[in-house]
Design a protein around this motif. Structure first.
Motif, PDB file in Angstrom:
ATOM      1  N   ALA A 148      -3.765   5.875  -3.814  1.00  0.00           N
ATOM      2  CA  ALA A 148      -3.023   5.575  -5.039  1.00  0.00           C
ATOM      3  C   ALA A 148      -3.704   4.472  -5.842  1.00  0.00           C
ATOM      4  O   ALA A 148      -3.703   4.490  -7.080  1.00  0.00           O
ATOM      5  CB  ALA A 148      -1.594   5.172  -4.690  1.00  0.00           C
ATOM      6  N   LEU A 149      -4.306   3.521  -5.153  1.00  0.00           N
ATOM      7  CA  LEU A 149      -4.977   2.407  -5.835  1.00  0.00           C
ATOM      8  C   LEU A 149      -6.254   2.836  -6.539  1.00  0.00           C
ATOM      9  O   LEU A 149      -6.748   2.131  -7.418  1.00  0.00           O
ATOM     10  CB  LEU A 149      -5.309   1.318  -4.821  1.00  0.00           C
ATOM     11  CG  LEU A 149      -4.367   0.120  -4.763  1.00  0.00           C
ATOM     12  CD1 LEU A 149      -4.724  -0.776  -3.583  1.00  0.00           C
ATOM     13  CD2 LEU A 149      -4.424  -0.665  -6.054  1.00  0.00           C
ATOM     14  N   GLY A 150      -6.805   3.987  -6.153  1.00  0.00           N
ATOM     15  CA  GLY A 150      -8.035   4.455  -6.770  1.00  0.00           C
ATOM     16  C   GLY A 150      -7.923   4.634  -8.269  1.00  0.00           C
ATOM     17  O   GLY A 150      -8.927   4.613  -8.985  1.00  0.00           O
ATOM     18  N   ALA A 151      -6.700   4.801  -8.778  1.00  0.00           N
ATOM     19  CA  ALA A 151      -6.501   4.954 -10.222  1.00  0.00           C
ATOM     20  C   ALA A 151      -6.554   3.620 -10.951  1.00  0.00           C
ATOM     21  O   ALA A 151      -6.681   3.587 -12.179  1.00  0.00           O
ATOM     22  CB  ALA A 151      -5.149   5.621 -10.485  1.00  0.00           C
ATOM     23  N   TYR A 152      -6.471   2.514 -10.221  1.00  0.00           N
ATOM     24  CA  TYR A 152      -6.394   1.191 -10.838  1.00  0.00           C
ATOM     25  C   TYR A 152      -7.639   0.334 -10.609  1.00  0.00           C
ATOM     26  O   TYR A 152      -7.972  -0.509 -11.444  1.00  0.00           O
ATOM     27  CB  TYR A 152      -5.181   0.422 -10.307  1.00  0.00           C
ATOM     28  CG  TYR A 152      -3.866   1.102 -10.564  1.00  0.00           C
ATOM     29  CD1 TYR A 152      -3.213   0.989 -11.786  1.00  0.00           C
ATOM     30  CD2 TYR A 152      -3.259   1.881  -9.568  1.00  0.00           C
ATOM     31  CE1 TYR A 152      -2.001   1.613 -12.023  1.00  0.00           C
ATOM     32  CE2 TYR A 152      -2.041   2.507  -9.795  1.00  0.00           C
ATOM     33  CZ  TYR A 152      -1.423   2.363 -11.018  1.00  0.00           C
ATOM     34  OH  TYR A 152      -0.219   2.994 -11.246  1.00  0.00           O
ATOM     35  N   LEU A 180     -11.677   7.655   0.111  1.00  0.00           N
ATOM     36  CA  LEU A 180     -10.256   7.749  -0.245  1.00  0.00           C
ATOM     37  C   LEU A 180     -10.022   7.719  -1.746  1.00  0.00           C
ATOM     38  O   LEU A 180      -9.017   8.252  -2.225  1.00  0.00           O
ATOM     39  CB  LEU A 180      -9.474   6.605   0.420  1.00  0.00           C
ATOM     40  CG  LEU A 180      -9.114   6.790   1.895  1.00  0.00           C
ATOM     41  CD1 LEU A 180      -8.575   5.500   2.475  1.00  0.00           C
ATOM     42  CD2 LEU A 180      -8.113   7.923   2.071  1.00  0.00           C
ATOM     43  N   THR A 181     -10.915   7.092  -2.487  1.00  0.00           N
ATOM     44  CA  THR A 181     -10.750   7.044  -3.941  1.00  0.00           C
ATOM     45  C   THR A 181     -11.339   8.278  -4.621  1.00  0.00           C
ATOM     46  O   THR A 181     -11.265   8.385  -5.842  1.00  0.00           O
ATOM     47  CB  THR A 181     -11.415   5.775  -4.517  1.00  0.00           C
ATOM     48  OG1 THR A 181     -12.800   5.744  -4.144  1.00  0.00           O
ATOM     49  CG2 THR A 181     -10.721   4.528  -3.995  1.00  0.00           C
ATOM     50  N   ARG A 182     -11.892   9.209  -3.830  1.00  0.00           N
ATOM     51  CA  ARG A 182     -12.543  10.385  -4.408  1.00  0.00           C
ATOM     52  C   ARG A 182     -12.063  11.712  -3.829  1.00  0.00           C
ATOM     53  O   ARG A 182     -12.366  12.770  -4.389  1.00  0.00           O
ATOM     54  CB  ARG A 182     -14.064  10.274  -4.217  1.00  0.00           C
ATOM     55  CG  ARG A 182     -14.697   9.226  -5.121  1.00  0.00           C
ATOM     56  CD  ARG A 182     -16.054   8.773  -4.623  1.00  0.00           C
ATOM     57  NE  ARG A 182     -16.691   7.884  -5.594  1.00  0.00           N
ATOM     58  CZ  ARG A 182     -16.404   6.598  -5.706  1.00  0.00           C
ATOM     59  NH1 ARG A 182     -15.511   6.062  -4.919  1.00  0.00           N
ATOM     60  NH2 ARG A 182     -17.014   5.856  -6.618  1.00  0.00           N
TER      61      ARG A 182
END
Length: 236
Positions: free
Chosen positions: A30-34, A89-91
């Motif tokens: 979820a943090l990958g968007a920020y 995790l961010t991808r």
């Protein structure tokens, strides 16, 4: 009854650690968007250090730095594994990342013959082959596309196996001491990555509002997961 509970304790710690790390993975995705993965990795290493260090000081835990060598094996391999996981995790979807990252028990079984002198049984080899086959079938679309993040997640599982074997050799060292050493080494590695690798998102927004709560959640779940995993592999 007491002996039975004692024998089950490592598995209960492992279960607790796995649940905590699964929650951490969802928060990181979820943090990958920020914010960039470097920021998430920094929070993951810094916050557990802040949580555990006062407990260790209050309990007069003997901290270790240079020896034994297995401690550095655990901390360095774990640090690179952690950074690889957050990159993936961010991808990729959380389920895909953890399908690959959680292959580490397979690599532990394979490496145990060389590093621990414990050759796997036929049943374990059968489980290894079936496990690898299942992962290949599940991850075939990413593998076929040559998705770099999937390869990074797979690399994370191998590094985690090395870290866990190193952790298994650390009997006699307190859990808090092991977690503090790992967190400190990981913080240095993540700091280097923060400076060395390009970031695409502004760093400051990740320190306020909803992203800050997600970062705090990562710190809490990472601390619980790290303690559970450490106790499981040291005692079992």
């Amino acid at each position: 009854m007491g002996e039975r509970v004692q024998s089950l304790r490592p598995y209960l710690w492992m279960l607790l650690g796995s649940i905590a790390f699964a929650l951490m993975g969802a928060l990181a995705h979820a943090l990958g968007a920020y914010c960039d993965w470097q920021v998430i990795a920094l929070a993951r290493s810094l916050l557990p250090l802040c949580f555990i260090l006062p407990i260790a000081v209050a309990g007069r835990t003997k901290l270790v730095v240079w020896k034994p060598a297995s401690l550095w094996l655990r901390s360095l391999a774990g640090s690179f594994s952690m950074m690889s996981t957050f990159f993936a995790l961010t991808r990729l979807p959380v389920s895909d990342v953890y399908t690959l990252a959680n292959m580490f028990p397979i690599w532990v079984a394979v490496l145990s013959a060389t590093l621990l002198g414990e050759p796997p049984s036929r049943g374990v080899w059968l489980a290894v082959v079936s496990g690898i086959g299942g992962v290949v079938l599940i991850q075939q679309p990413h593998i076929a596309d040559g998705n770099f993040a999937a390869l990074v997640a797979l690399n994370s599982s191998f590094l985690t196996a090395i870290a866990m074997i190193g952790l298994h050799r650390l009997r006699g060292i307190g859990t808090e001491a092991i977690v503090i050493h790992f967190s400190a080494v990981a913080l240095l590695c993540c700091g280097a990555c923060f400076v060395a690798f390009e970031r695409t998102k502004d760093f400051l927004p990740s320190l306020s509002g909803w992203p800050s709560l997600l970062l705090l959640g990562i710190g809490v779940t990472a601390t619980v997961g790290q303690v559970g995993l450490t106790k499981a592999f040291v005692s079992g």
